[in-house]
Design a protein around this motif. Structure first.
Motif, PDB file in Angstrom:
ATOM      1  N   TYR A 196       0.831  -1.206   0.000  1.00  0.00           N
ATOM      2  CA  TYR A 196       0.000   0.000   0.000  1.00  0.00           C
ATOM      3  C   TYR A 196       0.864   1.254   0.000  1.00  0.00           C
ATOM      4  O   TYR A 196       0.580   2.205  -0.693  1.00  0.00           O
ATOM      5  CB  TYR A 196      -0.948   0.018   1.189  1.00  0.00           C
ATOM      6  CG  TYR A 196      -2.163  -0.866   1.026  1.00  0.00           C
ATOM      7  CD1 TYR A 196      -2.575  -1.326  -0.219  1.00  0.00           C
ATOM      8  CD2 TYR A 196      -2.901  -1.244   2.125  1.00  0.00           C
ATOM      9  CE1 TYR A 196      -3.679  -2.142  -0.365  1.00  0.00           C
ATOM     10  CE2 TYR A 196      -4.022  -2.060   1.988  1.00  0.00           C
ATOM     11  CZ  TYR A 196      -4.398  -2.499   0.743  1.00  0.00           C
ATOM     12  OH  TYR A 196      -5.499  -3.293   0.605  1.00  0.00           O
TER      13      TYR A 196
ATOM     14  N   TYR B   5      -7.045   4.806  -9.249  1.00  0.00           N
ATOM     15  CA  TYR B   5      -6.307   3.574  -8.974  1.00  0.00           C
ATOM     16  C   TYR B   5      -7.349   2.565  -8.523  1.00  0.00           C
ATOM     17  O   TYR B   5      -8.018   2.768  -7.507  1.00  0.00           O
ATOM     18  CB  TYR B   5      -5.239   3.752  -7.887  1.00  0.00           C
ATOM     19  CG  TYR B   5      -4.581   2.431  -7.564  1.00  0.00           C
ATOM     20  CD1 TYR B   5      -3.578   1.936  -8.376  1.00  0.00           C
ATOM     21  CD2 TYR B   5      -5.013   1.655  -6.499  1.00  0.00           C
ATOM     22  CE1 TYR B   5      -3.004   0.697  -8.132  1.00  0.00           C
ATOM     23  CE2 TYR B   5      -4.452   0.420  -6.246  1.00  0.00           C
ATOM     24  CZ  TYR B   5      -3.451  -0.054  -7.057  1.00  0.00           C
ATOM     25  OH  TYR B   5      -2.904  -1.291  -6.822  1.00  0.00           O
ATOM     26  N   HIS B   6      -7.531   1.506  -9.287  1.00  0.00           N
ATOM     27  CA  HIS B   6      -8.547   0.501  -8.986  1.00  0.00           C
ATOM     28  C   HIS B   6      -8.019  -0.584  -8.061  1.00  0.00           C
ATOM     29  O   HIS B   6      -6.826  -0.864  -8.028  1.00  0.00           O
ATOM     30  CB  HIS B   6      -9.034  -0.167 -10.280  1.00  0.00           C
ATOM     31  CG  HIS B   6      -9.940   0.687 -11.093  1.00  0.00           C
ATOM     32  ND1 HIS B   6     -11.231   0.982 -10.715  1.00  0.00           N
ATOM     33  CD2 HIS B   6      -9.757   1.313 -12.273  1.00  0.00           C
ATOM     34  CE1 HIS B   6     -11.798   1.741 -11.639  1.00  0.00           C
ATOM     35  NE2 HIS B   6     -10.914   1.964 -12.588  1.00  0.00           N
ATOM     36  N   LEU B   7      -8.935  -1.219  -7.383  1.00  0.00           N
ATOM     37  CA  LEU B   7      -8.647  -2.379  -6.568  1.00  0.00           C
ATOM     38  C   LEU B   7      -8.437  -3.581  -7.492  1.00  0.00           C
ATOM     39  O   LEU B   7      -9.303  -3.888  -8.316  1.00  0.00           O
ATOM     40  CB  LEU B   7      -9.822  -2.651  -5.619  1.00  0.00           C
ATOM     41  CG  LEU B   7      -9.678  -3.810  -4.650  1.00  0.00           C
ATOM     42  CD1 LEU B   7      -8.497  -3.573  -3.723  1.00  0.00           C
ATOM     43  CD2 LEU B   7     -10.959  -3.951  -3.841  1.00  0.00           C
ATOM     44  N   GLY B   8      -7.293  -4.213  -7.402  1.00  0.00           N
ATOM     45  CA  GLY B   8      -7.007  -5.392  -8.218  1.00  0.00           C
ATOM     46  C   GLY B   8      -7.111  -5.096  -9.702  1.00  0.00           C
ATOM     47  O   GLY B   8      -6.612  -4.088 -10.188  1.00  0.00           O
TER      48      GLY B   8
ATOM     49  N   GLU C 231       0.556   4.248  -2.855  1.00  0.00           N
ATOM     50  CA  GLU C 231       0.329   5.654  -2.550  1.00  0.00           C
ATOM     51  C   GLU C 231       1.515   6.524  -2.950  1.00  0.00           C
ATOM     52  O   GLU C 231       1.336   7.636  -3.434  1.00  0.00           O
ATOM     53  CB  GLU C 231      -0.016   5.843  -1.064  1.00  0.00           C
ATOM     54  CG  GLU C 231      -1.454   5.550  -0.755  1.00  0.00           C
ATOM     55  CD  GLU C 231      -1.755   4.093  -0.422  1.00  0.00           C
ATOM     56  OE1 GLU C 231      -0.807   3.284  -0.339  1.00  0.00           O
ATOM     57  OE2 GLU C 231      -2.943   3.776  -0.240  1.00  0.00           O
TER      58      GLU C 231
ATOM     59  N   GLU D  34      -9.972  -4.597 -11.287  1.00  0.00           N
ATOM     60  CA  GLU D  34     -11.256  -3.961 -11.551  1.00  0.00           C
ATOM     61  C   GLU D  34     -11.054  -2.723 -12.420  1.00  0.00           C
ATOM     62  O   GLU D  34     -10.129  -1.953 -12.208  1.00  0.00           O
ATOM     63  CB  GLU D  34     -11.872  -3.544 -10.208  1.00  0.00           C
ATOM     64  CG  GLU D  34     -13.253  -2.989 -10.294  1.00  0.00           C
ATOM     65  CD  GLU D  34     -13.812  -2.694  -8.915  1.00  0.00           C
ATOM     66  OE1 GLU D  34     -13.411  -1.666  -8.327  1.00  0.00           O
ATOM     67  OE2 GLU D  34     -14.621  -3.501  -8.436  1.00  0.00           O
TER      68      GLU D  34
ATOM     69  N   VAL E   4      -8.679   6.587  -4.961  1.00  0.00           N
ATOM     70  CA  VAL E   4      -7.882   5.401  -4.674  1.00  0.00           C
ATOM     71  C   VAL E   4      -8.831   4.283  -4.261  1.00  0.00           C
ATOM     72  O   VAL E   4      -9.523   4.400  -3.249  1.00  0.00           O
ATOM     73  CB  VAL E   4      -6.867   5.673  -3.538  1.00  0.00           C
ATOM     74  CG1 VAL E   4      -6.029   4.428  -3.250  1.00  0.00           C
ATOM     75  CG2 VAL E   4      -5.982   6.866  -3.869  1.00  0.00           C
ATOM     76  N   ARG E   5      -8.914   3.263  -5.069  1.00  0.00           N
ATOM     77  CA  ARG E   5      -9.745   2.088  -4.828  1.00  0.00           C
ATOM     78  C   ARG E   5     -11.224   2.408  -4.616  1.00  0.00           C
ATOM     79  O   ARG E   5     -11.835   1.916  -3.676  1.00  0.00           O
ATOM     80  CB  ARG E   5      -9.210   1.294  -3.633  1.00  0.00           C
ATOM     81  CG  ARG E   5      -7.806   0.789  -3.788  1.00  0.00           C
ATOM     82  CD  ARG E   5      -7.337   0.078  -2.505  1.00  0.00           C
ATOM     83  NE  ARG E   5      -5.907   0.039  -2.460  1.00  0.00           N
ATOM     84  CZ  ARG E   5      -5.133   0.997  -1.918  1.00  0.00           C
ATOM     85  NH1 ARG E   5      -5.660   2.049  -1.363  1.00  0.00           N
ATOM     86  NH2 ARG E   5      -3.831   0.867  -1.929  1.00  0.00           N
TER      87      ARG E   5
END
Length: 133
Positions: A5, A107-110, A9, A112, A83-84
């Protein structure tokens, strides 16, 4: 916060600092690492969340809902970023960025993405620009 993480960031914040001046993070939640990096780089930084956001030194914060945003508060931004965010947030984020004539980067999660994923930006991580002003 894990090392992964911190890397995410750091990369996102450095990319923003190199390319923008007046930025707004949507859905800041309890992780203000990108916003804090942008403040340290000398940018004007604002942040919103659906819940009352925490006080973040150097960041203008307010509670706001991207589905019914208070447009006047966003005036002057050259970038909106998230972010996500949940994928359901992407359409109103796109609408907001277009109405403000500013960029939108996510910035996507995984893995996605929304629709075609927009313009892919590689900066040590993969970002998606859905609106370019």
């Amino acid at each position: 916060m894990s090392v992964a993480y911190k890397h995410i960031e750091a990369c996102f914040g450095e990319y923003i600092a190199r390319n923008y001046h007046n930025v707004i993070e949507i859905g800041v939640g309890q992780n203000a690492a990108v916003a804090e990096r942008c403040v340290r780089a000398g940018l004007r930084v604002r942040a919103t969340d659906i819940r009352e956001p925490p006080l973040i030194p150097g960041v203008e914060v307010r509670r706001d809902d991207v589905f019914t945003p208070e447009h006047s508060w966003y005036a002057g931004a050259d970038l909106i970023y998230a972010v996500r965010p949940g994928v359901e947030m992407i359409p109103p984020l796109i609408d907001l960025a277009r109405s403000l004539r500013c960029d939108l980067i996510v910035y996507h999660l995984g893995n996605e993405v929304y629709l075609d994923g927009g313009e892919v930006i590689e900066c040590g991580i993969v970002l998606h620009r859905y609106v370019r002003s």
